[in-house]
Motif scaffolding. Structure first.
Motif, PDB file in Angstrom:
ATOM      1  N   ILE A 177      13.629   7.693  -1.632  1.00  0.00           N
ATOM      2  CA  ILE A 177      12.520   7.799  -2.576  1.00  0.00           C
ATOM      3  C   ILE A 177      11.886   6.426  -2.801  1.00  0.00           C
ATOM      4  O   ILE A 177      10.665   6.286  -2.834  1.00  0.00           O
ATOM      5  N   LYS A 179      11.749   3.986  -0.753  1.00  0.00           N
ATOM      6  CA  LYS A 179      10.933   3.668   0.422  1.00  0.00           C
ATOM      7  C   LYS A 179       9.630   4.463   0.417  1.00  0.00           C
ATOM      8  O   LYS A 179       8.575   3.936   0.762  1.00  0.00           O
ATOM      9  N   ALA A 180       9.732   5.742   0.038  1.00  0.00           N
ATOM     10  CA  ALA A 180       8.530   6.574   0.020  1.00  0.00           C
ATOM     11  C   ALA A 180       7.512   6.000  -0.972  1.00  0.00           C
ATOM     12  O   ALA A 180       6.317   5.956  -0.689  1.00  0.00           O
ATOM     13  N   GLN A 181       8.000   5.526  -2.129  1.00  0.00           N
ATOM     14  CA  GLN A 181       7.061   4.968  -3.108  1.00  0.00           C
ATOM     15  C   GLN A 181       6.546   3.603  -2.651  1.00  0.00           C
ATOM     16  O   GLN A 181       5.394   3.262  -2.894  1.00  0.00           O
ATOM     17  N   LEU A 182       7.407   2.833  -1.991  1.00  0.00           N
ATOM     18  CA  LEU A 182       6.927   1.567  -1.417  1.00  0.00           C
ATOM     19  C   LEU A 182       5.806   1.839  -0.430  1.00  0.00           C
ATOM     20  O   LEU A 182       4.816   1.111  -0.373  1.00  0.00           O
ATOM     21  N   ALA A 183       5.966   2.918   0.347  1.00  0.00           N
ATOM     22  CA  ALA A 183       4.936   3.275   1.318  1.00  0.00           C
ATOM     23  C   ALA A 183       3.639   3.647   0.622  1.00  0.00           C
ATOM     24  O   ALA A 183       2.574   3.614   1.223  1.00  0.00           O
ATOM     25  N   ARG A 184       3.735   4.023  -0.666  1.00  0.00           N
ATOM     26  CA  ARG A 184       2.525   4.310  -1.431  1.00  0.00           C
ATOM     27  C   ARG A 184       2.116   3.097  -2.255  1.00  0.00           C
ATOM     28  O   ARG A 184       1.430   3.216  -3.259  1.00  0.00           O
ATOM     29  N   GLY A 185       2.592   1.945  -1.862  1.00  0.00           N
ATOM     30  CA  GLY A 185       2.146   0.704  -2.485  1.00  0.00           C
ATOM     31  C   GLY A 185       2.900   0.301  -3.736  1.00  0.00           C
ATOM     32  O   GLY A 185       2.471  -0.602  -4.453  1.00  0.00           O
ATOM     33  N   ALA A 186       4.041   0.936  -4.023  1.00  0.00           N
ATOM     34  CA  ALA A 186       4.799   0.570  -5.220  1.00  0.00           C
ATOM     35  C   ALA A 186       5.338  -0.855  -5.073  1.00  0.00           C
ATOM     36  O   ALA A 186       5.468  -1.367  -3.970  1.00  0.00           O
TER      37      ALA A 186
END
Lengths: 266, 292, 287
Positions: A177, A179-186
């Motif tokens: 999760i 990583k997924a949010q990092l991929a959305r610029g977190a």
């Protein structure tokens, strides 16, 4: 990221320690932990360190792997050492502004560090060589007398065992999760404490949702397989002491005697 | 004597909004009746939300019907006294491979069911060994489930059910989260258990390739049985299946397209061999026509 | 150089370093992605493809080797990797499991807000993204958790699209969807590419889908690239693919069967349409 946490994870290998009855390991670890608090003396710590060293060698878990487990408590370790070093009063050997380092402080912090390291390594070794199921079995067995005062021993053990089974899965999930949010610029790193805490919301919400979904699924799967509490349940792996366990208890007693002798008379 | 009788089952649940007010009633299963004979391999198809999983959960008393009845091996699922016996008779494998393995080690998970049933220790070990061997996972008995692939985990879950010696296994989308290899592994295990051990299998899925081995197929839509028959009969009705948000295996689709282009092919071709054979017949026909 | 949008240069990555279970997930991986390409990435579970896609937007740092994006080394100190994640949009497997906001609209705004756009721009791109994935207007103020599985997935994809990526990487976007849902999602991706020229990397287990849609296939096995070619060329290696747990599309096997049975068919066909055409031709069937 989270894969580096080795505390509480089982390390698969075939050794005397792995084969030992979990109750022996549980009680043995307790005796060992107690032995660390009996005396504040360098020879005792030396004996404790040697003893642990030998046991680690017997366990076939690589030293480097054990040391890696210490990384996660590095901060705590340094913090205690510094606090002891700075705030124990005594003969001053070095001072700067209002801070003083004393001989006693140095000694105390050294012991503190040794104790903490041995404590963590010792208890870590138990979880590394014992599968969580066996460990909870041991706890259930050791705590059995508490049933008399209506403590739900079986249920507690079952809860612990399930929690332990899901720790690696949830850690993996957290990683995914994040990583997924990092991929959305977190951004989990910059900003002050409040911003950092806020930035965790997009991780925690999905994580909780997933944990509940898993709990729900698991409850259903357990019911489907006739789980109905501890009543009338048999055990696939009932605990049974073997020769090596008696030998282990003997060694432990010898060790404890050694600690007491050295602590009292040296 | 059927092993499972589903009798006009209806399942409704009440939808509520955030303040817990009733928003409406959803009928997930709407008057389904079907009977399963011992030893059969049944497949239930349907798109997501067609009610197939809800129906499956009725078969081992995880859910109870709002109307109608489900009888498993002579026991009504609403009869609380038979709950454990029903769950032993009709075992269930679920979709998510991670969320149904309870043990820390493969063999401990397989032993979990028999432990709950109060099977003596020695027999638990025998059952664990035979079940793991039946799905080809015996050599992994001391592995942590986290170290297994999805297909292997599902095979362990099947073994865990077999260890309870069920007469019937319900598989609720066991392959939905697997890769093609894992899917094949699981289906192979299911077919073998049906063929060799004669365990009744009820497979719920939306992968068309998996149902071609079934004895009978039921297609669900909006909580009702929309189509039923042998795989051949079902896959002859390509356009109807498409209307139900489903597909056909690629072989069947190709045969269908060729037929639409004018080739005289039979309906419901399911395998490569059948297609080759049918096309050879067409070739012969063509040759004969050309000679004439 | 002007067209080499992304270059993977000798990537090496290992898991569980320093234990007895070290796994080399990437082993000297090299390739170039050019603007406008539609690439399929295939390999069985554990072949390293998921590790690879996490390198493309710098979520994982290689042990050696690097990624160049528009000519710049993305692992160099000071490189704005957050901005890179906007340009290389990565949609994870089961992306609906990352949803967290109260409404669909807020959910989709999360990415553009992180990219530092001003409020008006955020709202415009978010709305556009919701429309692009084909979600109806009435969804916008609903909670994403009240939507159906397929719609949730669209919201998750929209939340990545809202960052206006130049390359869109999708890891198994159709996993768990029913046949209709799968077809709808794939056509949506094709449309995105055709209308807006987004470069797409599609990780997939379905050979049939890959054969139908992509122009180039990269095959991974044990951390290495085994093939990197046009679909027809890759699928001509059916036996080698089977040896690593993959396969050619079903129709290719059918064509091979027919060839063996003496039909004069072209066995390089990989899609349904191609198979149909060559079979009809071989039979010279006159209506």
């Amino acid at each position: 990221m989270l894969r580096d946490i080795t505390i509480g994870q089982y390390y698969s290998a075939d050794s005397v320690l792995h084969r030992m009855d979990p109750r022996t390991k549980l009680l043995g670890t307790m005796i060992y932990l107690v032995s660390l608090f009996l005396f504040d003396s360098a020879p005792v710590y030396a004996l404790a360190a040697v003893f642990l060293g030998v046991v680690i060698m017997l366990s076939k878990v690589p030293f480097s792997y054990m040391v890696k487990g210490l990384k996660s408590i590095l901060f705590l370790l340094l913090f205690t050492v510094f606090m002891n070093m700075l705030f124990v009063k005594g003969e001053v050997i070095w001072s700067f502004w209002k801070l003083q380092v004393t001989r006693e402080g140095l000694r105390k912090s050294g012991f503190m560090a040794a104790r903490l390291i041995l404590l963590i390594l010792g208890s870590n070794l138990m979880t590394l060589t014992t599968t969580p199921t066996r460990l909870t079995n041991a706890m259930e067995s050791v705590m059995k007398p508490l049933k008399l005062i209506k403590v739900p021993v079986h249920e507690i053990a079952m809860m612990m065992s399930i929690a332990l089974r899901f720790i690696p899965i949830l850690l993996d999930e957290t990683d995914k999760i994040m990583k997924a949010q990092l991929a959305r610029g977190a951004d989990f790193e910059s900003g002050n404490l409040i911003r950092k805490a806020k930035s965790m919301v997009p991780v925690l919400v999905p994580l909780f949702i997933s944990a509940f979904r898993r709990a729900n699924d698991l409850a259903m799967a357990m019911e489907a397989r006739c789980y109905h509490g501890g009543k009338g349940r048999t055990q696939m792996k009932p605990l049974k002491y073997a020769g090596r366990d008696f030998a282990a208890y003997a060694v432990l007693l010898l060790y404890l005697a050694g600690v007491i002798v050295i602590g009292k008379f040296l | 004597m059927g092993i499972i009788h589903i009798n006009k089952v209806k399942y409704e649940y009440i939808r509520r909004d955030e303040e817990n007010n009733v928003e409406g009633i959803t009928t997930a299963v709407d008057g389904v009746s079907l009977a399963v004979e011992p030893g059969e391999f049944i497949a239930i198809l349907g798109h997501n939300g067609s009610g197939k999983s809800t129906l499956a959960k009725h078969l081992n008393a995880i859910l109870c019907p709002s109307e109608g009845s489900v009888v498993v091996d002579g026991m009504d699922t609403q009869d609380e006294d038979h709950l454990l016996q029903i769950r032993q008779t009709a075992g269930m494998v679920f979709q998510n491979p991670d969320n149904q393995i309870i043990g820390q080690i493969v063999e401990e998970d397989v032993g979990f069911g028999p432990e709950n049933m109060g099977v003596p220790t020695k027999e638990i070990w025998e059952r664990v060994e035979e079940s793991l061997k039946a799905v080809g996972m015996y050599e992994y008995r001391s592995y942590s489930p986290n170290k297994l692939s999805g297909g292997q985990k599902q095979r362990v879950s099947i073994a865990s059910v077999i260890a309870m010696h069920p007469k019937c296994i319900i598989l609720d989308e066991p392959t939905a989260m697997l890769d093609p290899m894992g899917r094949k592994e699981v289906i192979r295990a299911v077919r073998a258990l049906n063929d060799v051990e004669k365990i009744t299998m009820i497979l719920i899925t939306h992968y068309m390739e998996e149902v071609i081995y079934a004895d009978r197929v039921f297609v669900m839509d909006k909580g009702k049985v929309a189509m039923s028959g042998t795989p051949k009969e079902i896959f002859s009705r390509v356009s109807e299946l498409r209307d139900l948000r489903l597909d056909v295996p690629q072989v069947t689709e190709l045969a269908y397209e060729l037929k639409c282009a004018g080739l005289p092919l039979p309906d419901g071709i399911l395998t490569r061999e059948e297609l080759t054979e049918a096309l050879q017949k067409v070739r012969k026909m063509r040759d004969r026509r050309e000679q004439e | 150089m002007e067209d080499m949008k992304l270059i993977a240069d000798h990537l090496v990555y290992e898991y569980n370093k320093g234990t007895n279970q070290t796994v080399r997930a990437l082993d000297d991986v090299n390739f170039v992605i050019r603007t406008g390409e539609f690439i399929g990435l295939i390999g069985h579970t554990g072949s390293g493809k998921s590790t690879l896609v996490q390198h493309l937007n710098a979520l994982l740092k290689p042990d050696s080797g690097t990624i160049y994006y528009d000519g710049a080394d993305v692992f160099e100190k000071g490189y704005d990797r957050k901005a890179l994640r906007g340009k290389v949009g990565l949609v994870f497997q089961y992306p609906e499991h990352q949803l967290f906001e109260e409404t669909v609209f807020k959910e989709v705004c999360y990415g553009p807000i992180n990219m530092g756009l001003d409020t008006k721009e955020v709202e415009m791109t978010a709305y556009a993204a919701i429309k692009r994935v084909g979600l109806p207007d009435e969804c916008i103020d609903q909670s994403p958790f009240d939507l159906s599985g397929g719609q949730k997935r669209r919201v998750a994809i929209a939340s990545v699209l809202a960052m206006k990526p130049e390359i869109l990487v999708l890891d198994e976007p159709t996993a768990g969807l029913d046949p209709k849902g799968r077809d709808e999602l794939l056509s949506m991706i094709v449309e995105l590419r055709e209308k807006e020229g987004i470069t797409v990397v599609l990780v997939s287990h379905s050979m049939e889908d890959v054969a139908e849609y992509v122009e180039r296939i990269i095959v991974m096995d044990k951390g290495k690239i085994l093939y990197d070619d046009v679909p027809k060329a890759v699928f001509s290696h059916a036996e080698e693919l089977e040896a690593i747990g993959l396969a050619a599309p079903q129709v290719t096997y059918i064509l091979k069967d027919l060839k063996a049975a003496g039909f004069d068919v072209d066995t390089t066909g990989i899609t349904l349409a191609e198979a149909k055409e060559t079979i009809l031709q071989a039979l010279t069937w006159k209506h």
